[in-house]
Design a protein around this motif. Structure first.
Motif, short mmCIF file in Angstrom:
data_model
loop_
_atom_site.label_atom_id
_atom_site.label_comp_id
_atom_site.label_asym_id
_atom_site.label_seq_id
_atom_site.Cartn_x
_atom_site.Cartn_y
_atom_site.Cartn_z
N SER A 46 3.99 0.53 -6.53
CA SER A 46 2.61 0.29 -6.92
C SER A 46 1.88 -0.57 -5.90
O SER A 46 0.74 -0.96 -6.12
N ALA A 47 2.53 -0.87 -4.79
CA ALA A 47 1.92 -1.70 -3.74
C ALA A 47 2.04 -1.00 -2.39
O ALA A 47 2.80 -1.41 -1.53
N PRO A 48 1.29 0.08 -2.19
CA PRO A 48 1.39 0.82 -0.92
C PRO A 48 0.81 0.01 0.24
O PRO A 48 0.04 -0.93 0.04
N ILE A 49 1.18 0.40 1.43
CA ILE A 49 0.62 -0.20 2.64
C ILE A 49 -0.47 0.74 3.14
O ILE A 49 -0.22 1.94 3.32
N THR A 50 -1.67 0.22 3.33
CA THR A 50 -2.80 1.04 3.75
C THR A 50 -3.34 0.56 5.09
O THR A 50 -2.86 -0.43 5.65
N ALA A 51 -4.36 1.23 5.57
CA ALA A 51 -4.97 0.86 6.85
C ALA A 51 -5.55 -0.54 6.81
O ALA A 51 -5.66 -1.21 7.84
N THR A 52 -5.92 -1.04 5.63
CA THR A 52 -6.53 -2.36 5.52
C THR A 52 -5.60 -3.42 4.93
O THR A 52 -6.04 -4.54 4.66
N SER A 53 -4.33 -3.10 4.74
CA SER A 53 -3.39 -4.07 4.15
C SER A 53 -3.31 -5.35 4.98
O SER A 53 -3.33 -6.45 4.43
N TRP A 54 -3.19 -5.22 6.30
CA TRP A 54 -3.05 -6.41 7.13
C TRP A 54 -4.28 -7.31 6.99
O TRP A 54 -4.16 -8.53 6.91
N ALA A 56 -6.22 -7.64 4.43
CA ALA A 56 -6.15 -8.32 3.12
C ALA A 56 -5.10 -9.42 3.12
O ALA A 56 -5.34 -10.52 2.60
N ILE A 57 -3.97 -9.16 3.72
CA ILE A 57 -2.90 -10.17 3.80
C ILE A 57 -3.38 -11.37 4.59
O ILE A 57 -3.20 -12.52 4.18
N LEU A 58 -4.00 -11.12 5.71
CA LEU A 58 -4.49 -12.20 6.55
C LEU A 58 -5.58 -13.00 5.84
O LEU A 58 -5.60 -14.23 5.92
N ALA A 59 -6.45 -12.32 5.12
CA ALA A 59 -7.52 -13.01 4.40
C ALA A 59 -6.98 -13.91 3.29
O ALA A 59 -7.58 -14.94 2.97
N CYS A 60 -5.83 -13.56 2.72
CA CYS A 60 -5.24 -14.34 1.63
C CYS A 60 -4.35 -15.48 2.12
O CYS A 60 -4.00 -16.37 1.34
N SER A 61 -4.01 -15.48 3.38
CA SER A 61 -3.07 -16.49 3.87
C SER A 61 -3.55 -17.93 3.68
O SER A 61 -2.73 -18.81 3.38
#
Length: 93
Positions: A46-54, A56-61
């Motif tokens: 339920s947690a796929p990796i998409t073109a914008t995953s990185w 989103a991850i960076l924004a949440c760090s």
């Protein structure tokens, strides 16, 4: 990057989805293809990796770093202390 590798070998551009979840003690060479490697980075299907995953991850760090700093400073950890502010935007019915 796993997403770019996934698409390069013919995986769908919509999202990289894990088909297996390799054990952490296996060598990286044991997961040589993107189809095998994506399971190392995805929590579940339920947690796929998409073109914008990185992005989103960076924004949440900063949130994770702030929480870690507070814990190290001895602040008590509660769900309220890490919960996002409530939106004032009305929801559609």
């Amino acid at each position: 990057m796993i997403y770019a590798d996934w698409v390069a070998v013919g995986g769908t551009a919509q999202a990289a989805m894990p088909f297996a979840f390799p054990r952490a003690d296996l060598n990286e060479s044991d997961a040589a293809t993107p189809y095998a490697r994506v399971g190392r980075y995805a929590f579940d299907m339920s947690a796929p990796i998409t073109a914008t995953s990185w992005d989103a991850i960076l924004a949440c760090s900063p949130i994770a770093l702030t929480a870690a700093r507070r814990v190290l400073d001895g602040e008590p950890v509660t769900s309220r202390s890490v919960a996002p502010a409530r939106s004032t935007t009305p929801r559609r019915a």
